[in-house]
Design a protein around this motif. Structure first.
Motif, PDB file in Angstrom:
ATOM      1  N   SER A 161       0.824  -1.234   0.000  1.00 27.62           N
ATOM      2  CA  SER A 161       0.000   0.000   0.000  1.00 27.62           C
ATOM      3  C   SER A 161       0.848   1.270   0.000  1.00 27.62           C
ATOM      4  N   ALA A 162       2.149   1.098   0.246  1.00 23.83           N
ATOM      5  CA  ALA A 162       3.027   2.277   0.232  1.00 23.83           C
ATOM      6  C   ALA A 162       3.067   2.922  -1.144  1.00 23.83           C
ATOM      7  N   TRP A 163       2.734   2.152  -2.189  1.00 27.33           N
ATOM      8  CA  TRP A 163       2.758   2.695  -3.543  1.00 27.33           C
ATOM      9  C   TRP A 163       1.499   3.487  -3.907  1.00 27.33           C
ATOM     10  N   ASP A 164       0.530   3.478  -3.068  1.00 30.17           N
ATOM     11  CA  ASP A 164      -0.722   4.188  -3.379  1.00 30.17           C
ATOM     12  C   ASP A 164      -0.557   5.697  -3.160  1.00 30.17           C
ATOM     13  N   PHE A 165      -0.953   6.467  -4.147  1.00 27.50           N
ATOM     14  CA  PHE A 165      -0.872   7.942  -4.036  1.00 27.50           C
ATOM     15  C   PHE A 165      -1.970   8.467  -3.109  1.00 27.50           C
ATOM     16  N   ALA A 166      -1.625   9.464  -2.309  1.00 25.83           N
ATOM     17  CA  ALA A 166      -2.636  10.159  -1.517  1.00 25.83           C
ATOM     18  C   ALA A 166      -3.510  10.968  -2.463  1.00 25.83           C
ATOM     19  N   ASP A 167      -4.739  11.250  -2.029  1.00 24.97           N
ATOM     20  CA  ASP A 167      -5.692  11.959  -2.892  1.00 24.97           C
ATOM     21  C   ASP A 167      -5.138  13.297  -3.388  1.00 24.97           C
ATOM     22  N   GLY A 168      -5.181  13.462  -4.687  1.00 25.88           N
ATOM     23  CA  GLY A 168      -4.809  14.744  -5.313  1.00 25.88           C
ATOM     24  C   GLY A 168      -3.336  15.023  -5.435  1.00 25.88           C
ATOM     25  N   VAL A 169      -2.491  14.155  -4.834  1.00 20.26           N
ATOM     26  CA  VAL A 169      -1.042  14.420  -4.858  1.00 20.26           C
ATOM     27  C   VAL A 169      -0.488  14.341  -6.274  1.00 20.26           C
ATOM     28  N   LEU A 170      -0.756  13.259  -6.995  1.00 14.89           N
ATOM     29  CA  LEU A 170      -0.206  13.104  -8.332  1.00 14.89           C
ATOM     30  C   LEU A 170      -0.723  14.192  -9.268  1.00 14.89           C
ATOM     31  N   GLU A 171      -2.011  14.486  -9.173  1.00 13.67           N
ATOM     32  CA  GLU A 171      -2.588  15.516 -10.050  1.00 13.67           C
ATOM     33  C   GLU A 171      -1.909  16.874  -9.842  1.00 13.67           C
ATOM     34  N   GLN A 172      -1.666  17.216  -8.560  1.00 10.40           N
ATOM     35  CA  GLN A 172      -1.045  18.500  -8.267  1.00 10.40           C
ATOM     36  C   GLN A 172       0.397  18.556  -8.775  1.00 10.40           C
ATOM     37  N   ILE A 173       1.120  17.457  -8.595  1.00  8.35           N
ATOM     38  CA  ILE A 173       2.517  17.414  -9.062  1.00  8.35           C
ATOM     39  C   ILE A 173       2.584  17.527 -10.585  1.00  8.35           C
ATOM     40  N   LEU A 174       1.679  16.820 -11.268  1.00  7.66           N
ATOM     41  CA  LEU A 174       1.671  16.878 -12.734  1.00  7.66           C
ATOM     42  C   LEU A 174       1.301  18.273 -13.234  1.00  7.66           C
ATOM     43  N   ALA A 175       0.341  18.911 -12.564  1.00  9.86           N
ATOM     44  CA  ALA A 175      -0.074  20.266 -12.968  1.00  9.86           C
ATOM     45  C   ALA A 175       1.080  21.256 -12.797  1.00  9.86           C
ATOM     46  N   THR A 176       1.780  21.104 -11.672  1.00 13.99           N
ATOM     47  CA  THR A 176       2.933  21.982 -11.438  1.00 13.99           C
ATOM     48  C   THR A 176       4.009  21.745 -12.487  1.00 13.99           C
ATOM     49  N   SER A 177       4.244  20.496 -12.827  1.00 16.71           N
ATOM     50  CA  SER A 177       5.258  20.163 -13.827  1.00 16.71           C
ATOM     51  C   SER A 177       4.899  20.725 -15.191  1.00 16.71           C
ATOM     52  N   ARG A 178       3.598  20.679 -15.516  1.00 15.75           N
ATOM     53  CA  ARG A 178       3.168  21.236 -16.811  1.00 15.75           C
ATOM     54  C   ARG A 178       3.333  22.757 -16.827  1.00 15.75           C
TER      55      ARG A 178
END
Length: 456
Positions: free
Chosen positions: A382-399
């Motif tokens: 379960s350590a590989w599961d992303f917390a809610d909204g974390v991946l989306e926020q990181i991707l948006a910042t990267s874009r």
């Protein structure tokens, strides 16, 4: 001969002397003038005119001689000094004599009263005086008086004109100073009003972000600017207005490409969706902080456009693959094909919407967290599961920063530390970008100026 006349002739026959005892009571200036009078034969009872004639006898004779030569007349018989004085008195009986200051000195006298013998006094002519002087022509006397009179009038005119000009210049100067003072006061008040409204457009004193609610007041600021035209504050105010107008137009232009404003009070709304017909071009305003936000919004919009295009292509490919798989499974079904299908699904889930790393040379050596294959193999942790909204926020910042475009990225599991799963983000060609914590959202790369510490 009257007693007065006898005394005068008696006195004139005596050698003029300047009494020493009398001189002791006089000032230096008075003594000098008194001595000049004595040498000229001036008597105490002489009137002012008598004194003048005696002291200027040579000048009168010279002028008389020159006048006679000019008129080509013969010299007349000389006349006694008493007759000369009498003739001048008769001529000046009509017009008052103007006496110049060079023979009446008042600078050393505290108070002086001059009583002049009336010009109509009768002279006794019974006895002639031994000393005789040339007669003064009446025309010459009139000429001298006129010259003196004209000179005084000219001097008076100059004084009047000079005084008038001085008064006029002082009044004009005072008026100009008052008008300048009033103009300066008015322009200062108007400049203050302009600056107050100008400052109200920004969220902070450093002018790093604009308030969207103030955009409609730009016309009011233009009105205040126009009032400053011609004043010394106008140039600076004009430059402020032009810069502000450019910034507002840039934000409005970018916001118009989204379904709702993407930039609000200087903050980028990553949830804003780009319009289907949006067109994004780079915009610069000259304000560094505002330009950064504009770049992020433009990158966000471009990534959404690319993502939409990629999604459409992926959907078409998936549909085609689905149809092909259905046909294949209908004709021939085997355990190996089922296993292959499961592996494909697993690979797509691990990518989290990105690209597959298959066949790509990833820069794992640059990872900030050491690569741990055993942790990667523990895929059900379960350590590989992303917390809610974390991946989306990181991707948006990267874009928004231009690291990636749309879904053109590779996301790979790296290690599990303290119960947190760490991923590496790569560009499509395998270039390492940064390592991220899927639980906290913390990410850090190797770029200069970025954080050097990890979060564990």
């Amino acid at each position: 001969m009257t007693k007065k006349r006898r005394d005068r002739h008696k006195n004139e026959g005596q050698e003029p002397r300047f009494d020493f005892d009398e001189a002791k009571e006089l000032t230096v200036g008075q003594a000098i003038r008194k001595n000049e009078e004595v040498e000229a034969g001036v008597l105490p009872e002489d009137s002012i005119l008598d004194k003048y004639v005696k002291q200027h006898k040579d000048e009168i004779e010279a002028d008389k001689f020159a006048t006679r030569q000019y008129k080509k007349e013969e010299l007349v018989e000389t006349q006694s000094l008493d007759d000369l004085i009498q003739e001048i008195r008769e001529e000046t009986a009509v017009e008052p004599t103007i006496v110049e200051n060079d023979f009446i000195q008042f600078d050393d006298l505290e108070s002086t009263q001059v009583t002049e013998t009336p010009f109509d006094e009768e002279f006794d002519t019974e006895e002639a005086v031994e000393t005789e002087y040339p007669m003064v022509d009446s025309e010459d006397g009139q000429s001298v008086k006129k010259q003196i009179l004209y000179g005084l009038l000219a001097a008076l005119g100059i004084i009047i004109i000079g005084t008038g000009y001085y008064v006029y210049s002082q009044v004009a100067r005072s008026t100009k100073e008052i008008q300048t003072s009033q103009s300066t006061t008015n322009s200062q008040a108007e400049a203050e009003g302009f600056n107050n409204l100008y400052d109200a457009f920004y969220t902070d004193s450093n002018k790093t972000a604009l308030k969207n609610s103030q955009f409609d007041k730009l016309s009011q600021l233009k009105t205040l600017l126009d009032k400053l035209e011609g004043s010394r504050e106008y140039t600076l105010a004009k430059s402020k207005y032009d810069s502000l107008e450019t910034q507002i137009k840039a934000i409005q232009e970018v916001n118009a490409q989204f379904e709702k404003p993407a930039i609000v009070d200087g903050v980028l709304d990553t949830n804003a969706k780009a319009k289907s017909d949006a067109k994004f071009t780079d915009i610069k305003t000259g304000n560094t902080e505002i330009d950064k936000v504009l770049d992020k919004a433009i990158s966000l919009g471009k990534s959404q456009k690319t993502s939409t295009s990629s999604s459409s292509q992926t959907s078409s490919s998936s549909q085609a693959s689905s149809n092909s798989s259905t046909e294949s499974s209908t004709s021939n079904t085997s355990p190996s094909s089922s296993a292959s299908s499961n592996n494909s699904v697993s690979a797509r889930d691990d990518s989290h919407g990105g690209l597959s790393s298959s066949g790509v040379n990833l820069q794992r050596a640059s990872s900030r967290v050491p690569f741990n294959q055993s942790a990667v193999d523990d895929s059900n942790n379960s350590a590989w599961d992303f917390a809610d909204g974390v991946l989306e926020q990181i991707l948006a910042t990267s874009r928004s920063r231009g690291y990636i475009t749309g879904n053109q990225y590779i996301l790979e599991r790296v290690n599990i530390v303290n119960g947190n799963g760490y991923y590496n983000l790569y560009k499509p060609d395998g270039t390492y970008l940064f390592t991220l914590n899927c639980k906290t959202g913390y990410f850090v790369g190797n770029g200069s100026g970025h954080a050097d510490a990890l979060d564990y």
